[in-house]
Design a protein around this motif. Structure first.
Motif, PDB file in Angstrom:
ATOM      1  N   PRO A  32       1.082   7.966  -5.654  1.00 25.98           N
ATOM      2  CA  PRO A  32       0.546   7.890  -4.292  1.00 25.98           C
ATOM      3  C   PRO A  32      -0.879   7.337  -4.270  1.00 25.98           C
ATOM      4  O   PRO A  32      -1.731   7.748  -5.057  1.00 25.98           O
ATOM      5  CB  PRO A  32       0.591   9.351  -3.832  1.00 25.98           C
ATOM      6  N   GLY A  33      -1.109   6.367  -3.387  1.00 27.03           N
ATOM      7  CA  GLY A  33      -2.414   5.717  -3.305  1.00 27.03           C
ATOM      8  C   GLY A  33      -2.496   4.403  -4.066  1.00 27.03           C
ATOM      9  O   GLY A  33      -3.484   3.683  -3.936  1.00 27.03           O
ATOM     10  N   SER A  34      -1.470   4.074  -4.854  1.00 24.58           N
ATOM     11  CA  SER A  34      -1.482   2.806  -5.590  1.00 24.58           C
ATOM     12  C   SER A  34      -1.345   1.630  -4.624  1.00 24.58           C
ATOM     13  O   SER A  34      -0.715   1.732  -3.559  1.00 24.58           O
ATOM     14  CB  SER A  34      -0.328   2.756  -6.593  1.00 24.58           C
ATOM     15  N   PHE A  87      -2.094  -7.919  -9.480  1.00 23.49           N
ATOM     16  CA  PHE A  87      -2.834  -6.769 -10.002  1.00 23.49           C
ATOM     17  C   PHE A  87      -2.359  -5.494  -9.315  1.00 23.49           C
ATOM     18  O   PHE A  87      -1.684  -5.533  -8.274  1.00 23.49           O
ATOM     19  CB  PHE A  87      -4.348  -6.947  -9.841  1.00 23.49           C
ATOM     20  N   CYS A  88      -2.732  -4.380  -9.899  1.00 19.99           N
ATOM     21  CA  CYS A  88      -2.438  -3.066  -9.337  1.00 19.99           C
ATOM     22  C   CYS A  88      -3.764  -2.302  -9.262  1.00 19.99           C
ATOM     23  O   CYS A  88      -4.551  -2.342 -10.208  1.00 19.99           O
ATOM     24  CB  CYS A  88      -1.429  -2.313 -10.204  1.00 19.99           C
ATOM     25  N   VAL A 131       0.873  -1.178   0.000  1.00 21.09           N
ATOM     26  CA  VAL A 131       0.000   0.000   0.000  1.00 21.09           C
ATOM     27  C   VAL A 131       0.909   1.228   0.000  1.00 21.09           C
ATOM     28  O   VAL A 131       1.576   1.523   0.998  1.00 21.09           O
ATOM     29  CB  VAL A 131      -0.924   0.008   1.238  1.00 21.09           C
ATOM     30  N   PHE A 132       0.956   1.931  -1.140  1.00 19.34           N
ATOM     31  CA  PHE A 132       1.884   3.051  -1.298  1.00 19.34           C
ATOM     32  C   PHE A 132       1.256   4.356  -0.802  1.00 19.34           C
ATOM     33  O   PHE A 132       0.168   4.741  -1.237  1.00 19.34           O
ATOM     34  CB  PHE A 132       2.276   3.220  -2.768  1.00 19.34           C
ATOM     35  N   HIS A 133       1.963   5.041   0.092  1.00 15.46           N
ATOM     36  CA  HIS A 133       1.584   6.394   0.490  1.00 15.46           C
ATOM     37  C   HIS A 133       2.227   7.422  -0.444  1.00 15.46           C
ATOM     38  O   HIS A 133       1.599   8.401  -0.830  1.00 15.46           O
ATOM     39  CB  HIS A 133       2.018   6.674   1.931  1.00 15.46           C
ATOM     40  N   ASP A 134       3.490   7.180  -0.762  1.00 16.08           N
ATOM     41  CA  ASP A 134       4.239   8.115  -1.608  1.00 16.08           C
ATOM     42  C   ASP A 134       5.155   7.313  -2.522  1.00 16.08           C
ATOM     43  O   ASP A 134       5.999   6.543  -2.030  1.00 16.08           O
ATOM     44  CB  ASP A 134       5.059   9.081  -0.745  1.00 16.08           C
TER      45      ASP A 134
END
Length: 273
Positions: free
Chosen positions: A62-64, A111-112, A43-46
């Motif tokens: 961000p958010g990916s 998946f993304c 879970v990417f923040h930045d």
């Protein structure tokens, strides 16, 4: 180097979660196609860069959110600059149990996703909460189920096709699948090689080059971690567990367990309880 990055979960644990931050001066990451024995959520923040899996390249921002099943080859190519994400890794057997439940079929493939809005904020919050817990915390498992459910229902990103890479993992997959389906009766080296349509000598070299350990060591490690988990989740005796997982005798199992984890199976169970 071997493309299998070993992920050692605590004995008996089904997951680990960690928040990872890189400063503003962090360099770009080098390409490195690799696999894990665990399943992985990120879970990417930045972030800025791309995620490559299943013959496709997905842009990251961000958010990916990224998901990779156990033993699926993938790669991250992250740009220079600050990076911040929560990594959640789940043991393969728990993830395979989820895949068989209605509504979770998406977990069969990488998946993304990029949920955004309120859903994205809630997923990020749950991931941060999980990263602050010990894997043995009673809140960890239900939080993971909530997190995975939210991610599975998040809108996906369509990646661009990329040229396939031959990493050797697909050649070995029949032997790995056989071990997971019946760990108590693992294939011999010769049988595993035959499943993969390779000679025993070439299979052995390819297995160690790809996974970083011999086939025999991988089988033993896999069964010992299964045993550690069952010691915590069942009341089966040590002797029954040893025979159920295909060890020749309870004393042989106890010796291997102690060599791997530093305690006897009985002491491990008592200490955990």
């Amino acid at each position: 180097r071997p493309i299998c990055e070993p992920v050692v979960l605590p004995p008996g644990a089904t997951l680990r979660a960690e928040r990872i931050r890189h400063p503003a001066h962090a360099p770009a990451t080098d390409p490195f196609p690799h696999v894990h024995d665990v399943c992985e959520f990120v879970v990417f923040h930045d972030v800025a860069g791309s995620f490559i899996a299943n013959g496709r390249r997905y842009p990251l921002s961000p958010g990916s959110i990224v998901y990779v099943p156990s033993m699926d080859v993938h790669d991250f190519m992250l740009d220079a600059g600050p990076k911040d994400w929560v990594l959640v890794q789940i043991d393969a057997i728990s993830a395979e149990t989820l895949v068989r439940q209605p509504g979770f079929e998406r977990l069969a493939h990488p998946f993304c996703a990029r949920p955004g809005g309120v859903l994205g904020e809630r997923i990020a919050g749950i991931a941060d909460w999980l990263a602050g817990l010990d894997a043995a915390d009673p809140l960890a498992s239900p939080l993971v189920k909530v997190l995975v459910t939210a991610i599975v229902h998040s809108p996906g990103i369509e990646g661009e096709p990329t040229a396939p890479r031959d990493t050797g993992v697909d050649w070995l997959r029949p032997a790995l699948d056989r071990l997971r389906s019946d760990p108590a009766h693992p294939a011999t080296l010769e049988e595993a090689a035959q499943l993969c349509h390779l000679s025993p000598a070439y299979f052995s070299r390819q297995f160690k080059r790809t996974l970083g350990m011999t086939y025999g060591d991988y089988v033993r490690t896999h069964r010992l971690h299964l045993a550690a988990r069952r010691l915590l989740t069942s009341d089966v005796t040590v002797a029954e567990l040893a025979y159920d997982l295909g060890f020749s005798t309870p004393s042989h199992f106890t010796a291997l367990f102690g060599r791997r984890f530093g305690v006897t199976p009985r002491a491990y169970r008592l200490a955990s309880r």
